[in-house]
Scaffold this motif. Structure first.
Motif, PDB file in Angstrom:
ATOM      1  N   LEU A  85      16.379  29.355 -69.353  1.00 55.60           N
ATOM      2  CA  LEU A  85      16.337  27.976 -69.846  1.00 55.60           C
ATOM      3  C   LEU A  85      15.530  27.876 -71.140  1.00 55.60           C
ATOM      4  CD1 LEU A  85      15.926  25.909 -66.575  1.00 55.60           C
ATOM      5  CD2 LEU A  85      17.828  25.825 -68.158  1.00 55.60           C
ATOM      6  N   VAL A  86      14.448  28.629 -71.240  1.00 52.91           N
ATOM      7  CA  VAL A  86      13.645  28.610 -72.467  1.00 52.91           C
ATOM      8  C   VAL A  86      14.466  29.134 -73.639  1.00 52.91           C
ATOM      9  CG1 VAL A  86      11.679  29.720 -73.604  1.00 52.91           C
ATOM     10  CG2 VAL A  86      11.403  28.694 -71.364  1.00 52.91           C
ATOM     11  N   ALA A 127      19.085  25.515 -78.642  1.00 49.65           N
ATOM     12  CA  ALA A 127      19.508  24.127 -78.843  1.00 49.65           C
ATOM     13  C   ALA A 127      18.617  23.441 -79.867  1.00 49.65           C
ATOM     14  CB  ALA A 127      19.480  23.372 -77.517  1.00 49.65           C
ATOM     15  N   ASN A 128      17.320  23.761 -79.873  1.00 51.09           N
ATOM     16  CA  ASN A 128      16.409  23.165 -80.854  1.00 51.09           C
ATOM     17  C   ASN A 128      16.703  23.662 -82.254  1.00 51.09           C
ATOM     18  OD1 ASN A 128      15.042  21.561 -79.066  1.00 51.09           O
ATOM     19  ND2 ASN A 128      13.376  23.005 -78.757  1.00 51.09           N
ATOM     20  N   SER A 129      17.005  24.956 -82.397  1.00 50.42           N
ATOM     21  CA  SER A 129      17.264  25.478 -83.735  1.00 50.42           C
ATOM     22  C   SER A 129      18.588  24.959 -84.264  1.00 50.42           C
ATOM     23  CB  SER A 129      17.252  27.004 -83.722  1.00 50.42           C
ATOM     24  OG  SER A 129      18.324  27.496 -82.932  1.00 50.42           O
ATOM     25  N   ALA A 130      19.567  24.715 -83.388  1.00 47.99           N
ATOM     26  CA  ALA A 130      20.843  24.171 -83.837  1.00 47.99           C
ATOM     27  C   ALA A 130      20.709  22.705 -84.204  1.00 47.99           C
ATOM     28  CB  ALA A 130      21.894  24.329 -82.745  1.00 47.99           C
ATOM     29  N   ALA A 170      15.290  22.199 -66.478  1.00 45.75           N
ATOM     30  CA  ALA A 170      13.943  22.778 -66.482  1.00 45.75           C
ATOM     31  C   ALA A 170      12.990  21.945 -65.628  1.00 45.75           C
ATOM     32  CB  ALA A 170      13.423  22.885 -67.911  1.00 45.75           C
ATOM     33  N   CYS A 171      13.171  20.652 -65.615  1.00 49.50           N
ATOM     34  CA  CYS A 171      12.316  19.793 -64.787  1.00 49.50           C
ATOM     35  C   CYS A 171      12.662  19.925 -63.299  1.00 49.50           C
ATOM     36  CB  CYS A 171      12.456  18.338 -65.220  1.00 49.50           C
ATOM     37  SG  CYS A 171      11.726  18.000 -66.827  1.00 49.50           S
ATOM     38  N   ARG A 224      19.340  17.657 -73.612  1.00 52.79           N
ATOM     39  CA  ARG A 224      18.740  16.822 -72.555  1.00 52.79           C
ATOM     40  C   ARG A 224      19.075  17.350 -71.166  1.00 52.79           C
ATOM     41  NH1 ARG A 224      20.052  11.052 -74.845  1.00 52.79           N
ATOM     42  NH2 ARG A 224      21.930  11.562 -73.722  1.00 52.79           N
ATOM     43  N   ARG A 225      20.290  17.850 -70.971  1.00 51.63           N
ATOM     44  CA  ARG A 225      20.647  18.413 -69.664  1.00 51.63           C
ATOM     45  C   ARG A 225      19.850  19.684 -69.382  1.00 51.63           C
ATOM     46  NH1 ARG A 225      22.641  14.004 -69.836  1.00 51.63           N
ATOM     47  NH2 ARG A 225      20.572  13.744 -69.028  1.00 51.63           N
TER      48      ARG A 225
END
Length: 106
Positions: free
Chosen positions: A86-87, A93-96, A39-40, A33-34
């Motif tokens: 960041l990507v 982070a998504n794969s973990a 990224a935002c 989330r951070r």
């Protein structure tokens, strides 16, 4: 025991009030989330940095256009590199965070 008009049952004497478990988030989802927040915020940071040369007017000698262009394209390159980083971090982070699949593959 009878209930008071508010509907909440009274606590028995001598018993401490019930404590709620603290709200905790898993480390991976918190980190993800951070990263999304960063990224935002990246476009806003870029916007502020691109408009910063407008504040340079107060100098006695005008700033050469070549230096301003180098600054602008340097900011552009820095934002592109930060977005790429960041990507990569978000993909990691998504794969973990993803649960392992049941099958081993073909």
């Amino acid at each position: 025991m009878t209930r008071p008009p508010g509907g909440v049952p009274p606590r028995p004497p001598g018993k401490p009030p019930a404590r709620h478990a603290p709200f905790q988030v898993e480390r991976q989802s918190f980190r993800r989330r951070r990263l999304i927040d960063a990224a935002c915020a990246l476009p806003l940071l870029g916007w502020v940095l691109w408009w910063l040369p407008l504040l340079w007017r107060g100098a006695d000698a005008p700033m050469p256009a070549s230096l301003v262009l180098v600054y602008i394209f340097g900011i552009w390159l820095g934002l592109a590199l930060a977005a790429a980083r960041l990507v990569r971090l978000l993909k990691g982070a998504n794969s973990a965070a993803a649960p392992p699949s049941g099958g081993e593959g073909p």
